[in-house]
Write an enzyme that holds these catalytic residues in place. Structure first.
Site, PDB file in Angstrom:
ATOM      1  N   LYS A  27      60.511 -25.693 -15.314  1.00 49.95           N
ATOM      2  CA  LYS A  27      61.494 -26.760 -15.076  1.00 49.95           C
ATOM      3  C   LYS A  27      61.682 -27.583 -16.350  1.00 49.95           C
ATOM      4  O   LYS A  27      60.868 -27.504 -17.285  1.00 49.95           O
ATOM      5  CB  LYS A  27      61.018 -27.649 -13.926  1.00 49.95           C
ATOM      6  CG  LYS A  27      59.728 -28.400 -14.230  1.00 49.95           C
ATOM      7  CD  LYS A  27      59.135 -29.069 -12.977  1.00 49.95           C
ATOM      8  CE  LYS A  27      57.852 -29.799 -13.310  1.00 49.95           C
ATOM      9  NZ  LYS A  27      57.110 -30.192 -12.095  1.00 49.95           N
ATOM     10  N   HIS A 158      52.003 -29.892  -2.828  1.00 56.24           N
ATOM     11  CA  HIS A 158      51.742 -30.312  -4.221  1.00 56.24           C
ATOM     12  C   HIS A 158      50.716 -31.451  -4.185  1.00 56.24           C
ATOM     13  O   HIS A 158      50.770 -32.314  -3.314  1.00 56.24           O
ATOM     14  CB  HIS A 158      53.066 -30.765  -4.845  1.00 56.24           C
ATOM     15  CG  HIS A 158      53.062 -30.901  -6.343  1.00 56.24           C
ATOM     16  ND1 HIS A 158      52.324 -30.099  -7.180  1.00 56.24           N
ATOM     17  CD2 HIS A 158      53.747 -31.755  -7.148  1.00 56.24           C
ATOM     18  CE1 HIS A 158      52.560 -30.467  -8.458  1.00 56.24           C
ATOM     19  NE2 HIS A 158      53.409 -31.468  -8.447  1.00 56.24           N
ATOM     20  N   MET A 302      66.374 -45.488 -35.123  1.00 56.66           N
ATOM     21  CA  MET A 302      67.063 -44.429 -34.380  1.00 56.66           C
ATOM     22  C   MET A 302      66.958 -43.090 -35.110  1.00 56.66           C
ATOM     23  O   MET A 302      66.742 -42.049 -34.474  1.00 56.66           O
ATOM     24  CB  MET A 302      68.537 -44.795 -34.191  1.00 56.66           C
ATOM     25  CG  MET A 302      69.282 -43.835 -33.283  1.00 56.66           C
ATOM     26  SD  MET A 302      71.045 -44.158 -33.197  1.00 56.66           S
ATOM     27  CE  MET A 302      71.095 -45.740 -32.384  1.00 56.66           C
TER      28      MET A 302
HETATM   29  C1  PLP Z   1      55.804 -29.581 -12.109  1.00 61.39           C
HETATM   30  C2  PLP Z   1      55.201 -28.946 -10.946  1.00 61.39           C
HETATM   31  C3  PLP Z   1      54.084 -28.098 -11.068  1.00 61.39           C
HETATM   32  C4  PLP Z   1      53.336 -27.911 -12.365  1.00 61.39           C
HETATM   33  O1  PLP Z   1      52.546 -29.052 -12.585  1.00 61.39           O
HETATM   34  P1  PLP Z   1      51.589 -29.132 -13.879  1.00 61.39           P
HETATM   35  O2  PLP Z   1      50.830 -30.384 -13.672  1.00 61.39           O
HETATM   36  O3  PLP Z   1      52.514 -29.226 -15.041  1.00 61.39           O
HETATM   37  O4  PLP Z   1      50.770 -27.908 -13.875  1.00 61.39           O
HETATM   38  C5  PLP Z   1      53.647 -27.443  -9.938  1.00 61.39           C
HETATM   39  N1  PLP Z   1      54.254 -27.620  -8.755  1.00 61.39           N
HETATM   40  C6  PLP Z   1      55.307 -28.455  -8.602  1.00 61.39           C
HETATM   41  C7  PLP Z   1      55.923 -28.619  -7.270  1.00 61.39           C
HETATM   42  C8  PLP Z   1      55.810 -29.151  -9.681  1.00 61.39           C
HETATM   43  O5  PLP Z   1      56.853 -29.968  -9.517  1.00 61.39           O
END
Ligand code: PLP
Length: 365
Positions: A27, A158, A302
């Site tokens: 992402k 998460h 800047m």
């Molecule tokens: C960004 C994200 C991850 C990865 O997290 P890290 O701390 O960078 O390993 C995993 N799962 C979800 C849903 C995320 O948004």
């Protein structure tokens, strides 16, 4: 951007995943490293899944010809999922509304199946279905399972505090996740499970389940207190645009916040906050130049920063490393973050294109 570093990190993480599959999260344009080159390097090194936040990010991978499984997990209401379904992107579902939206896309396309990952909020309090509504969501998804075109591939969640190993919330979230899985099984689903981010991949093998989702550690930045053999993939470089001598008592940059107490040589480096050098580092940063770290003096502007080189010889055109792996003593993105009271995620995603250009090492793999 060192793609060999990405390969090294992903191979290390995949080896730590207890046999679970490895998703590399790309992402935010691969955490500022470039989603497509990172995705390719990650797949070379043993990742079998890619994670995107929005559908647009997932489709960018498909447009580049990447066929590996991709999960996308956050879009605004009203998003038409047909492109994602047609491109074979797995879609995360947190609510009956999202389930309906995916079903609509499937109906519209006729014949294309959709793989969904039901997301439970086990305590992060952000995206994901609240536990109270989980049984209904699971039942609704299970009802679609009878048809040919929608399949629950996984349930997932998460973690809030995995970067603080031992934090009590981790076990609480794990218990709720177990419960969510039982409810899904009782509804007749046979989903895979994934929960661990980078930090939990490194510290909680009991939470690896069927897949780990690694982000920051794949880029070589360590989210946990214990040392890990990760290599930062991003190095931020520029060069000296101009050098000059100034006399004792002269001041530098806006606001004259710094005044030299001796005659000295200044080196001007043409990067500033519009490139991703946080202005908050003014008075508190160093860059690696002509063999050692030297202080940036006065305010970060800047477009420019000014380095105090004392009586040392520095030449115009000489390389300047703003941050890198730290191997040669140069600052790291993590040090910037610590100085600012933020996290290195924000530093690496904060590099501003098109002013900052990307160059890749190890591209051919
Ligand atoms: C960004 C994200 C991850 C990865 O997290 P890290 O701390 O960078 O390993 C995993 N799962 C979800 C849903 C995320 O948004």
């Amino acid at each position: 951007m060192d793609l060999d570093a990405i390969r090294h990190n992903v191979a290390l993480l995949a080896g730590r995943a207890s046999g679970a599959a490895t998703m590399v999260v790309v992402k935010a344009d691969g955490y500022g490293h470039g989603a497509v080159p990172v995705a390719r390097a990650a797949l070379d090194a043993g990742a079998t899944w890619l994670g995107a936040c929005s559908m647009a990010e997932a489709l960018e991978l498909r447009a580049a010809g990447i066929r590996a499984p991709v999960l996308s997990w956050l879009d605004v209401p009203g998003t038409d999922f047909s492109d994602a379904v047609a491109a074979g992107v797995d879609i995360s579902v947190s609510s009956p509304r999202e389930l309906r939206a995916v079903h609509q896309a499937v109906d519209l396309l006729g014949g294309h199946g959709a793989h969904i990952h039901l997301k439970i909020d086990t305590g992060l309090g952000r995206n994901g279905c609240p536990p109270e509504e989980w049984p209904a969501l699971v039942r609704a998804a299970a009802a679609h399972e009878a048809g040919p075109h929608m399949h629950v591939r996984a349930i997932w969640s998460h973690l809030a505090c995995a970067d603080e190993p031992g934090h009590p919330s981790i076990d609480v979230q794990a218990e709720r996740f177990e419960w969510a899985y039982r409810v899904a099984r009782e509804a007749g689903l046979h989903p895979l499970r994934h929960l661990a981010n980078s930090a939990a991949t490194l510290t909680r093998p009991d939470l690896h389940f069927d897949m780990v989702r690694v982000g920051i550690a794949a880029y070589g930045l360590n989210p946990v207190p214990q040392p890990e053999n990760l290599i930062p993939a991003m190095t931020f470089r520029s060069s000296v645009a101009l050098t000059k001598r100034i006399r004792s008592g002269e001041s530098v940059s806006y606001g004259h916040t710094w005044t030299t107490q001796r005659d000295t040589t200044l080196a001007l480096v043409p990067v500033g906050y519009a490139d991703g050098v946080p202005r908050g580092l003014s008075g508190d940063m160093r860059v690696h130049l002509a063999g050692r770290n030297r202080p940036v003096v006065g305010r970060v502007c800047m477009d420019q920063i000014v380095v105090d080189c004392g009586d040392d010889q520095v030449s115009e055109g000489e390389d300047v490393t703003l941050f890198g792996t730290g191997k040669d003593g140069e600052p790291t993105a993590t040090e910037w973050a610590n100085t600012l009271g933020t996290i290195d995620y924000e530093i690496v995603t904060g590099m501003r294109r098109p002013r900052v250009t990307r160059r890749y090492l190890g591209e051919s793999g």
